[in-house]
Motif scaffolding. Structure first.
Motif, PDB file in Angstrom:
ATOM      1  N   LEU A 247      -0.962   1.908  -3.635  1.00  0.00           N
ATOM      2  CA  LEU A 247      -1.496   0.718  -2.977  1.00  0.00           C
ATOM      3  C   LEU A 247      -0.944  -0.542  -3.627  1.00  0.00           C
ATOM      4  N   GLU A 248      -0.888  -0.560  -4.933  1.00  0.00           N
ATOM      5  CA  GLU A 248      -0.367  -1.724  -5.642  1.00  0.00           C
ATOM      6  C   GLU A 248       1.081  -1.992  -5.249  1.00  0.00           C
ATOM      7  N   ARG A 249       1.890  -0.934  -5.151  1.00  0.00           N
ATOM      8  CA  ARG A 249       3.291  -1.112  -4.752  1.00  0.00           C
ATOM      9  C   ARG A 249       3.389  -1.593  -3.306  1.00  0.00           C
ATOM     10  N   LEU A 250       2.517  -1.075  -2.447  1.00  0.00           N
ATOM     11  CA  LEU A 250       2.521  -1.496  -1.048  1.00  0.00           C
ATOM     12  C   LEU A 250       2.223  -2.990  -0.928  1.00  0.00           C
ATOM     13  N   ILE A 251       1.230  -3.455  -1.647  1.00  0.00           N
ATOM     14  CA  ILE A 251       0.866  -4.872  -1.573  1.00  0.00           C
ATOM     15  C   ILE A 251       2.025  -5.740  -2.041  1.00  0.00           C
ATOM     16  N   ALA A 252       2.714  -5.297  -3.079  1.00  0.00           N
ATOM     17  CA  ALA A 252       3.892  -6.032  -3.547  1.00  0.00           C
ATOM     18  C   ALA A 252       4.979  -6.045  -2.478  1.00  0.00           C
ATOM     19  N   ALA A 253       5.154  -4.928  -1.790  1.00  0.00           N
ATOM     20  CA  ALA A 253       6.169  -4.841  -0.730  1.00  0.00           C
ATOM     21  C   ALA A 253       5.796  -5.740   0.445  1.00  0.00           C
ATOM     22  N   GLU A 254       4.509  -5.791   0.797  1.00  0.00           N
ATOM     23  CA  GLU A 254       4.063  -6.671   1.882  1.00  0.00           C
ATOM     24  C   GLU A 254       4.382  -8.130   1.558  1.00  0.00           C
ATOM     25  N   LYS A 255       4.111  -8.505   0.317  1.00  0.00           N
ATOM     26  CA  LYS A 255       4.378  -9.886  -0.094  1.00  0.00           C
ATOM     27  C   LYS A 255       5.875 -10.187  -0.065  1.00  0.00           C
ATOM     28  N   HIS A 256       6.658  -9.247  -0.570  1.00  0.00           N
ATOM     29  CA  HIS A 256       8.109  -9.445  -0.624  1.00  0.00           C
ATOM     30  C   HIS A 256       8.697  -9.589   0.778  1.00  0.00           C
ATOM     31  N   ALA A 257       8.174  -8.802   1.714  1.00  0.00           N
ATOM     32  CA  ALA A 257       8.697  -8.820   3.087  1.00  0.00           C
ATOM     33  C   ALA A 257       7.990  -9.860   3.958  1.00  0.00           C
ATOM     34  N   ALA A 258       7.014 -10.573   3.380  1.00  0.00           N
ATOM     35  CA  ALA A 258       6.239 -11.576   4.125  1.00  0.00           C
ATOM     36  C   ALA A 258       5.605 -10.958   5.363  1.00  0.00           C
ATOM     37  N   ILE A 259       5.069  -9.758   5.186  1.00  0.00           N
ATOM     38  CA  ILE A 259       4.402  -9.041   6.272  1.00  0.00           C
ATOM     39  C   ILE A 259       2.895  -9.208   6.110  1.00  0.00           C
ATOM     40  N   ARG A 324       5.023   3.441   7.226  1.00  0.00           N
ATOM     41  CA  ARG A 324       5.684   4.494   6.453  1.00  0.00           C
ATOM     42  C   ARG A 324       6.791   3.946   5.565  1.00  0.00           C
ATOM     43  N   LEU A 325       7.543   2.986   6.082  1.00  0.00           N
ATOM     44  CA  LEU A 325       8.629   2.404   5.293  1.00  0.00           C
ATOM     45  C   LEU A 325       8.081   1.643   4.084  1.00  0.00           C
ATOM     46  N   LEU A 326       7.089   0.810   4.305  1.00  0.00           N
ATOM     47  CA  LEU A 326       6.542   0.017   3.209  1.00  0.00           C
ATOM     48  C   LEU A 326       5.874   0.893   2.152  1.00  0.00           C
ATOM     49  N   ILE A 327       5.086   1.871   2.603  1.00  0.00           N
ATOM     50  CA  ILE A 327       4.413   2.754   1.653  1.00  0.00           C
ATOM     51  C   ILE A 327       5.427   3.603   0.888  1.00  0.00           C
ATOM     52  N   GLY A 328       6.495   3.984   1.567  1.00  0.00           N
ATOM     53  CA  GLY A 328       7.512   4.806   0.921  1.00  0.00           C
ATOM     54  C   GLY A 328       8.501   4.025   0.079  1.00  0.00           C
TER      55      GLY A 328
END
Length: 394
Positions: A247-259, A324-328
């Motif tokens: 979950l922590e990595r996903l949240i970082a990915a969301e922020k990075h991708a501005a999603i 799936r992409l963001l979580i993976g």
């Protein structure tokens, strides 16, 4: 007790419709309370306006009717009437005190004392009352100081308040995530000690509160704390340290991708990639059919998802593919803003080429579509060539 503090004159405090409501009820008998006061003090927009009143519900209805204000008895058994105003509804609740509680619901009695009403609320920062005309704030339990310190604290004894309503455990974690800078030792101790009481609540209430928490900008540290305290074991036992880290990595990915944040995506990240587990969780939390389908789709994620993201989006849908992409840990940029193409071949064209109607047409169609996706959606000419090759091989 009253304080010298006053509510800032936010736009909502100057609405003509609210002035009309106050005139109907009498300024001495009504106070703005809860989230609208708290959020305005923090400089946030107040979305929901709630009022407390000394009047009984029947009196509220009669006074509003006399003033031409329509009301709905949304929770009249518990003292709540909704006034329907031109620029938004207002929930008006008669002052109350608890007579008995069982952790799921309370038996209440009406009161005429503002402090009685404040004493039955959950956190000090939610027990702030503002006079509708002077905007003077009444603070009975130190909520103003706690708000300034960004400290979320139960009113009175934390364990007692949780025993009155077990859902306050999850509300505590949500409010700390939104408004707090630190953990209250008494509160976390009580939440840990009484975590098992969450099992007595309806799964819908637990599920909704969990999704409310996951919808906040960054709840990763909170979920880790809930796991550390043993609370998560009683809410989402399928989620271990690996999933909380995910979950922590996903949240970082969301922020990075501005999603934009999405609580369902985050719930999926808190589950292992095992479809039957996703099915079980969706059933237990009483999620909708579409939410269940989404969790199961994400649970089918594979390491290879990121190799052909547009192909993945075409096969499982844009929403599930992004999840799936963001979580993976893969890049979702190739499908952001991309429109799914339409497969340029119909079954009738295969029949026209001499293949009899039936399962064979469907098999050929599926085969060509699979090749078309693998080749990254080439134009119609290539699809016709693939069909020629397929028919020649037959």
């Amino acid at each position: 007790m009253s304080t010298s503090a006053r509510l800032p004159r936010a736009a909502w405090t100057q609405r003509a419709s609210l002035a009309k409501l106050v005139d109907a009820l009498g300024a001495q008998n009504v106070r703005w309370v809860g989230g609208c006061v708290r959020d305005t003090l923090l400089g946030h927009e107040a979305n929901d306006i709630d009022a407390a009143t000394r009047h009984l519900p029947a009196t509220v209805i009669d006074r509003c009717k006399a003033a031409g204000i329509r009301t709905i008895p949304t929770g009249i058994d518990h003292g709540t009437v909704t006034a329907v105003l031109s620029d938004g509804s207002v929930e008006i609740t008669t002052l109350r005190r608890d007579v008995a509680t069982d952790g799921r619901r309370a038996t209440i009695a009406f009161s005429e004392e503002w402090r009685d009403d404040a004493a039955r609320r959950d956190f000090t920062i939610n027990a702030l009352y503002a006079h509708p005309e002077t905007l003077e704030i009444s603070d009975y339990f130190g909520g103003l100081d706690d708000l300034a310190a960004r400290h979320v604290r139960f009113i009175g004894d934390a364990a007692t308040r949780i025993r009155e309503d077990h859902l306050r455990i999850l509300r505590y974690f949500r409010f700390v995530t939104r408004f707090g800078d630190s953990w209250d030792a008494e509160a976390t101790g009580a939440c840990s000690e009484l975590a098992a009481t969450l099992k007595g609540l309806s799964r819908e209430r637990v599920g909704q509160e969990l999704l409310n928490l996951l919808a906040l900008p960054d709840p990763a540290a909170t979920l880790a704390k809930m796991r550390e305290l043993g609370v998560l074991d009683h809410v989402l036992p399928e989620s271990g340290r690996r999933e909380v880290d995910q979950l922590e990595r996903l949240i970082a990915a969301e922020k990075h991708a501005a999603i934009a944040t999405d609580p369902m995506r985050r719930l999926a990240a808190l589950l292992p990639a095992i479809p039957p587990v996703a099915e079980t969780v969706a059933a237990r939390l009483r999620l909708s059919r579409s939410q269940r389908s989404r969790l199961v789709c994400v649970a089918r994620r594979e390491i290879s998802d990121g190799e052909h993201p547009r192909g993945l989006a075409y096969m499982v849908g844009m929403e599930c593919a992004i999840d799936r992409l963001l979580i993976g840990g893969a890049d979702a940029a190739p499908i952001m803003g991309w429109e799914l193409p339409v497969f340029p071949l119909k079954g009738g064209e295969i029949v026209a080429r001499g293949v009899g109607k039936g399962p064979e047409v469907a098999r050929i169609l599926q085969r060509i579509e699979t090749l078309w996706v693998e080749e990254h959606f080439p134009p119609r000419e290539r699809v016709e060539a693939l069909l020629d090759e397929e028919l020649a091989a037959r």
